[in-house]
Design an enzyme around this catalytic site. Structure first.
Site, PDB file in Angstrom:
ATOM      1  N   HIS A  43       0.838  -1.199   0.000  1.00  0.00           N
ATOM      2  CA  HIS A  43       0.000   0.000   0.000  1.00  0.00           C
ATOM      3  C   HIS A  43       0.875   1.253   0.000  1.00  0.00           C
ATOM      4  CE1 HIS A  43       1.079  -0.524   4.237  1.00  0.00           C
ATOM      5  NE2 HIS A  43       0.995   0.790   4.295  1.00  0.00           N
ATOM      6  N   HIS A 128       5.435   6.183  -2.312  1.00  0.00           N
ATOM      7  CA  HIS A 128       6.173   4.952  -2.582  1.00  0.00           C
ATOM      8  C   HIS A 128       5.442   3.765  -1.965  1.00  0.00           C
ATOM      9  CE1 HIS A 128       7.401   5.735   1.543  1.00  0.00           C
ATOM     10  NE2 HIS A 128       7.705   4.444   1.623  1.00  0.00           N
TER      11      HIS A 128
END
Length: 185
Positions: A43, A128
């Site tokens: 995630h 990221h």
């Protein structure tokens, strides 16, 4: 008063996970001591809250819903590979998300609301997906060359149409994530 460990995230589409798994398999060939993120847990974190009182969940959910109502769904591109803090001192290995002004705007508006509720303002925000954490310097040179090999990797695009408030339970086998509330864009 009970507490839970919580964070707000954008989950990775399932169809992109096999491509990231190929990259993880290459890192596993290095024999470095890396703790990998489970594919199911990949995630982009919008905010890590830490331990919060369950009594305040309603206020938090209301603040998130108010901000999310200002946004339509949008696309993000997942590409590239790198390390934090840098390739010389590798602690975290990540797959990149194109710096998207919509994600930054969403994060900033959410963070403003969270500060209003008493949370610390994020000092840094980086789009990221963490894929692994180095546990020792063993194999660092091979890890560094693998990062460089995948620095320009193209993984694909996905539609962001929701964000998820998650509970994180730490266990010896790794964290267990549970969706508390889904907010549709």
């Amino acid at each position: 008063m009970s507490q839970i460990r919580a964070f707000l995230a954008i989950d990775l589409d399932d169809d992109l996970k096999p491509k990231i798994n190929k990259i993880i398999r290459e890192f596993k060939k290095t024999d470095a001591r890396i703790k990998y993120v489970e594919l199911a847990n990949l995630h982009l974190t919008l905010k890590f809250f830490g331990d919060i009182d369950t009594e305040g969940l309603g206020l938090l959910e209301e603040a998130i819903a108010n901000v999310v109502s200002q946004f339509d769904s949008f696309k993000i591109r997942i590409a590239g590979c790198g390390a934090f803090p840098n390739n010389k001192r590798i602690k975290v290995i990540w797959v990149g998300i194109d710096e998207d002004s919509i994600i930054k705007d969403l994060h900033d508006k959410l963070d403003k609301e969270f500060v209003r509720l008493g949370f610390d303002k994020d000092k840094r925000f980086s789009t990221h997906l963490t894929i692994g954490r180095m546990k020792s310097a063993k194999g660092k040179d091979k890890v560094k060359s693998t990062i460089e090999e995948f620095s320009d990797v193209e993984i694909g695009e996905m539609e962001v149409d929701r964000i998820v408030l998650k509970k994180s339970t730490l266990t010896p086998a790794g964290p267990i994530y549970e969706d508390l509330k889904i907010f549709e864009l």
